[in-house]
Scaffold this motif. Structure first.
Motif, mmCIF file in Angstrom:
data_model
loop_
_atom_site.group_PDB
_atom_site.id
_atom_site.type_symbol
_atom_site.label_atom_id
_atom_site.label_comp_id
_atom_site.label_asym_id
_atom_site.label_seq_id
_atom_site.Cartn_x
_atom_site.Cartn_y
_atom_site.Cartn_z
ATOM 1 N N LEU A 28 0.815 -1.217 0.000
ATOM 2 C CA LEU A 28 0.000 0.000 0.000
ATOM 3 C C LEU A 28 0.850 1.269 0.000
ATOM 4 N N GLY A 29 2.166 1.117 -0.173
ATOM 5 C CA GLY A 29 3.030 2.277 -0.336
ATOM 6 C C GLY A 29 3.901 2.646 0.852
ATOM 7 N N TYR A 30 3.738 1.975 1.989
ATOM 8 C CA TYR A 30 4.616 2.262 3.121
ATOM 9 C C TYR A 30 5.970 1.620 2.861
ATOM 10 N N GLN A 31 7.049 2.350 3.153
ATOM 11 C CA GLN A 31 8.385 1.836 2.897
ATOM 12 C C GLN A 31 9.099 1.366 4.154
ATOM 13 N N LEU A 32 8.638 1.816 5.304
ATOM 14 C CA LEU A 32 9.315 1.478 6.552
ATOM 15 C C LEU A 32 8.347 0.894 7.580
ATOM 16 N N LYS A 33 8.832 -0.095 8.299
ATOM 17 C CA LYS A 33 8.155 -0.568 9.508
ATOM 18 C C LYS A 33 9.204 -0.435 10.601
ATOM 19 N N ALA A 34 8.789 0.065 11.760
ATOM 20 C CA ALA A 34 9.743 0.285 12.839
ATOM 21 C C ALA A 34 9.125 -0.085 14.177
ATOM 22 N N LEU A 35 10.009 -0.380 15.119
ATOM 23 C CA LEU A 35 9.628 -0.534 16.520
ATOM 24 C C LEU A 35 10.185 0.682 17.237
ATOM 25 N N ILE A 36 9.323 1.388 17.926
ATOM 26 C CA ILE A 36 9.742 2.588 18.646
ATOM 27 C C ILE A 36 9.404 2.397 20.113
ATOM 28 N N THR A 37 10.415 2.570 20.968
ATOM 29 C CA THR A 37 10.178 2.529 22.409
ATOM 30 C C THR A 37 10.187 3.951 22.941
ATOM 31 N N ILE A 38 9.383 4.167 23.971
ATOM 32 C CA ILE A 38 9.297 5.469 24.619
ATOM 33 C C ILE A 38 9.571 5.293 26.110
ATOM 34 N N ARG A 39 10.424 6.128 26.630
ATOM 35 C CA ARG A 39 10.604 6.250 28.081
ATOM 36 C C ARG A 39 9.970 7.587 28.436
ATOM 37 N N ALA A 40 8.754 7.509 28.959
ATOM 38 C CA ALA A 40 7.947 8.717 29.176
ATOM 39 C C ALA A 40 8.549 9.609 30.250
ATOM 40 N N ASN A 93 8.642 2.575 28.816
ATOM 41 C CA ASN A 93 7.258 2.363 29.235
ATOM 42 C C ASN A 93 6.399 1.804 28.109
ATOM 43 N N ILE A 94 6.777 2.125 26.881
ATOM 44 C CA ILE A 94 5.947 1.855 25.709
ATOM 45 C C ILE A 94 6.797 1.251 24.601
ATOM 46 N N VAL A 95 6.227 0.301 23.858
ATOM 47 C CA VAL A 95 6.811 -0.131 22.597
ATOM 48 C C VAL A 95 5.687 -0.120 21.563
ATOM 49 N N MET A 96 5.989 0.451 20.411
ATOM 50 C CA MET A 96 5.008 0.571 19.325
ATOM 51 C C MET A 96 5.564 -0.053 18.056
ATOM 52 N N GLU A 97 4.678 -0.654 17.289
ATOM 53 C CA GLU A 97 4.993 -1.094 15.938
ATOM 54 C C GLU A 97 4.317 -0.089 15.017
ATOM 55 N N MET A 106 8.265 12.284 33.335
ATOM 56 C CA MET A 106 7.409 12.316 34.519
ATOM 57 C C MET A 106 6.087 13.008 34.181
ATOM 58 N N GLY A 107 4.984 12.328 34.452
ATOM 59 C CA GLY A 107 3.656 12.902 34.234
ATOM 60 C C GLY A 107 3.159 12.851 32.801
ATOM 61 N N MET A 108 3.930 12.279 31.895
ATOM 62 C CA MET A 108 3.537 12.275 30.480
ATOM 63 C C MET A 108 3.023 10.920 29.994
ATOM 64 N N LEU A 109 3.087 9.888 30.833
ATOM 65 C CA LEU A 109 2.662 8.564 30.389
ATOM 66 C C LEU A 109 1.166 8.529 30.086
ATOM 67 N N LYS A 110 0.350 8.996 31.016
ATOM 68 C CA LYS A 110 -1.104 8.949 30.793
ATOM 69 C C LYS A 110 -1.529 9.790 29.592
ATOM 70 N N PRO A 111 -1.011 11.028 29.444
ATOM 71 C CA PRO A 111 -1.366 11.779 28.223
ATOM 72 C C PRO A 111 -0.941 11.044 26.944
ATOM 73 N N PHE A 112 0.227 10.390 26.990
ATOM 74 C CA PHE A 112 0.675 9.644 25.812
ATOM 75 C C PHE A 112 -0.251 8.468 25.518
ATOM 76 N N LEU A 113 -0.682 7.756 26.560
ATOM 77 C CA LEU A 113 -1.548 6.597 26.357
ATOM 78 C C LEU A 113 -2.854 6.994 25.675
ATOM 79 N N GLU A 114 -3.315 8.198 25.862
ATOM 80 C CA GLU A 114 -4.493 8.694 25.149
ATOM 81 C C GLU A 114 -4.131 9.137 23.732
ATOM 82 N N LYS A 115 -3.027 9.854 23.593
ATOM 83 C CA LYS A 115 -2.618 10.403 22.294
ATOM 84 C C LYS A 115 -2.273 9.307 21.286
#
Length: 147
Positions: free
Chosen positions: A61-73, A102-106, A75-84
């Protein structure tokens, strides 16, 4: 609900091909189509079977990259990120994890520029690390009975 060996055989068939007919499953596991249907319904009701899906190739479908991105949130940004994170079209899967991050995304991305732009959105929430996926080694492996 107890999952007997017959239910495991049905689950194996559905994990191989969720569109397999109850008639075909019945032939493979040795019971009638209505019996297959009843067992599937019970497993759905018990949330053992949680849904059916179509696998789509992002690369076709035209995507050229797949990545795994980890986030170390930060202080106080984990909950806002979980919504975003639920609003990002790029995110295929997101897991809250233990460890230093705290987070890993595909994610899937059009190109390097898209990756850069996406990371720029993430840095307000925490420190990110990105790994580019080169290939799938194990793809959608089936859930098997506990030994």
């Amino acid at each position: 609900m107890s999952v007997d060996s017959l239910n495991w055989k049905i689950l194996k068939c559905l994990q191989e091909n969720a569109r397999m007919s109850n008639v075909e499953i019945g032939k493979r596991v040795g019971i009638s189509s209505p019996a297959v249907s009843e067992r599937i319904k019970k497993m759905e009701d018990a949330e053992i079977i949680q849904g059916y899906t179509t696998l789509v190739s992002p690369f076709e479908l035209g995507y050229q990259l797949k990545a795994l991105i980890t986030i170390r949130a930060f202080m106080g940004m984990l909950k806002p990120f979980l919504e975003k994170v639920k609003t990002y079209d790029e995110v295929l899967n997101c897991y809250r994890i233990t460890g230093n991050e705290n987070i890993v995304m595909e994610v899937v991305l059009k190109n390097q520029k898209h990756l850069e732009s996406f990371i720029d959105q993430l840095i307000t929430y925490g420190e990110s690390k990105t790994q580019i996926v080169l290939s799938h080694v194990v793809k959608h492996s089936e859930v098997k009975p506990l030994k």
